[in-house]
Design a protein around this motif. Structure first.
Motif, PDB file in Angstrom:
ATOM      1  N   ARG A 190     -40.576 -59.206  23.337  1.00 33.56           N
ATOM      2  CA  ARG A 190     -41.780 -58.500  23.768  1.00 33.56           C
ATOM      3  C   ARG A 190     -42.375 -59.138  25.014  1.00 33.56           C
ATOM      4  O   ARG A 190     -42.128 -60.308  25.330  1.00 33.56           O
ATOM      5  CB  ARG A 190     -42.810 -58.484  22.646  1.00 33.56           C
ATOM      6  N   LYS A 231     -44.949 -45.503  22.292  1.00 31.72           N
ATOM      7  CA  LYS A 231     -44.704 -46.687  21.468  1.00 31.72           C
ATOM      8  C   LYS A 231     -45.412 -47.902  22.063  1.00 31.72           C
ATOM      9  O   LYS A 231     -45.558 -48.003  23.286  1.00 31.72           O
ATOM     10  CB  LYS A 231     -43.200 -46.997  21.399  1.00 31.72           C
ATOM     11  N   ARG A 232     -45.809 -48.811  21.198  1.00 31.68           N
ATOM     12  CA  ARG A 232     -46.287 -50.096  21.707  1.00 31.68           C
ATOM     13  C   ARG A 232     -45.084 -50.909  22.174  1.00 31.68           C
ATOM     14  O   ARG A 232     -43.952 -50.691  21.743  1.00 31.68           O
ATOM     15  CB  ARG A 232     -47.078 -50.842  20.630  1.00 31.68           C
ATOM     16  N   GLU A 234     -43.977 -53.838  21.586  1.00 34.88           N
ATOM     17  CA  GLU A 234     -43.194 -54.523  20.551  1.00 34.88           C
ATOM     18  C   GLU A 234     -42.191 -53.574  19.902  1.00 34.88           C
ATOM     19  O   GLU A 234     -41.007 -53.902  19.760  1.00 34.88           O
ATOM     20  CB  GLU A 234     -44.124 -55.106  19.499  1.00 34.88           C
ATOM     21  N   GLU A 235     -42.634 -52.379  19.523  1.00 30.71           N
ATOM     22  CA  GLU A 235     -41.735 -51.425  18.880  1.00 30.71           C
ATOM     23  C   GLU A 235     -40.711 -50.888  19.867  1.00 30.71           C
ATOM     24  O   GLU A 235     -39.536 -50.704  19.522  1.00 30.71           O
ATOM     25  CB  GLU A 235     -42.525 -50.277  18.260  1.00 30.71           C
ATOM     26  N   ARG A 238     -38.071 -53.597  20.341  1.00 36.11           N
ATOM     27  CA  ARG A 238     -37.195 -53.715  19.171  1.00 36.11           C
ATOM     28  C   ARG A 238     -36.190 -52.568  19.106  1.00 36.11           C
ATOM     29  O   ARG A 238     -35.027 -52.767  18.745  1.00 36.11           O
ATOM     30  CB  ARG A 238     -38.029 -53.760  17.895  1.00 36.11           C
ATOM     31  N   THR A 239     -36.653 -51.377  19.455  1.00 31.95           N
ATOM     32  CA  THR A 239     -35.748 -50.226  19.459  1.00 31.95           C
ATOM     33  C   THR A 239     -34.669 -50.404  20.517  1.00 31.95           C
ATOM     34  O   THR A 239     -33.485 -50.120  20.274  1.00 31.95           O
ATOM     35  CB  THR A 239     -36.535 -48.933  19.718  1.00 31.95           C
TER      36      THR A 239
END
Length: 301
Positions: A190, A231-232, A234-235, A238-239
């Protein structure tokens, strides 16, 4: 159709040119250096923004104009000189198109003027749609507001005007190659606290929405060109890691990013949750409404 594109040699412009020419439309690309390009079937390069050029004399009757011209936001640290270039390049290009429209015997039916979700300012807790009429109070918001105000003068000539507020465009060019680079070396993660919103959109939906804006005469004024699932960071990250099959563990502190980028760090450390309400109401069918599918289409070909 005859379609003029200012900024037609850029990332989005190239995709639009391919899209329209495949359909049989003729694209006229405005450029300061037409001598550097060779005309092709259904593509004509025309000089503009220099005293020696009179583009209105070379253009046939035009159905639509698309304005994507302007200096890159990520082209360097935001020094006072760079900020002035970012602002003035957009205003000059828009005024250039307005001048062409003024000199045409028959103005185009529609002007699709590039814009950005930066209009709304940044927030980690608010969400925005086209019904949000108040601009933010930072540098990008002021640039976008002035840009749209300038383009709106086309309405005085009877030209339907659309402001396409682009989110983070995902494609084979642009920001995605830079975003995936750390994961290639197993240091992805992130940025900052990871809470900043990323209102993303697949390049194919950018093209699709602009095409819809040209052909659907009920569409005018602001249109958010974003997927319906922001999306934030972080998400999002991760994706991206999952699609690339790479670990997601590294963290780049906000202080480091601000030191490296200065005020330009707002592009990666701050954001806004923007929803495409107008396109949803117009029943535009997103090709890639889901981030995982969008990334997979671009990175797993």
């Amino acid at each position: 159709m005859n379609i003029v594109i200012a900024g037609g040699t850029g990332f989005v412009g190239k995709h639009l040119t391919q899209h329209f020419t495949v359909k049989g439309d003729h694209v006229f690309i405005l450029t300061r250096h037409p001598e550097n390009h060779q005309n092709e079937q259904n593509i004509t390069y025309i000089g503009w923004l220099k005293d020696e050029y009179s583009p209105e004399k070379q253009l046939p009757e035009i159905d639509a104009m698309i304005n994507l011209a302007g200096a890159s936001l990520a082209g360097g640290r935001w020094t006072p000189e760079r900020k002035q270039l970012i602002r003035q390049s957009r205003i000059d290009a828009t005024n250039g198109l307005l001048s062409i429209i003024e000199k045409m015997e028959q103005p185009p039916e529609v002007l699709v003027n590039g814009s950005a979700v930066g209009f709304y300012g940044t927030s980690d807790h608010k969400s925005f749609t086209e019904e949000t009429t108040e601009a933010g109070n930072d540098f990008l918001a002021s640039v976008v507001k002035e840009w749209e105000d300038t383009a709106s003068q086309a309405k005085l000539k009877g030209v339907r005007t659309v402001f396409t507020r682009f989110g983070l465009i995902l494609g084979e060019e642009g920001v995605l190659p830079l975003m995936k680079l750390p994961y290639k070396y197993y240091v992805g993660g992130r940025l900052g606290d990871g809470e900043q919103w990323m209102s993303w959109v697949h390049i194919e939906d950018v093209v699709g929405i602009i095409d819809e804006a040209i052909h659907n005469k009920s569409i005018e004024n602001a249109v958010n060109v974003t997927a319906p699932t922001p999306k934030r960071n972080e998400e999002f990250s991760r994706t991206l890691a999952s699609v690339l099959n790479r670990p997601h563990w590294y963290h780049v502190p906000s202080a480091v990013i601000r030191t490296l980028l200065g005020e330009m760090s707002t592009l990666v450390l701050e954001g806004q949750a923007v929803y495409p309400k107008k396109m949803s109401e117009e029943t535009y069918k997103f090709r890639y409404p889901d981030l995982n599918g969008a990334l997979y289409s671009l990175l797993k070909q």
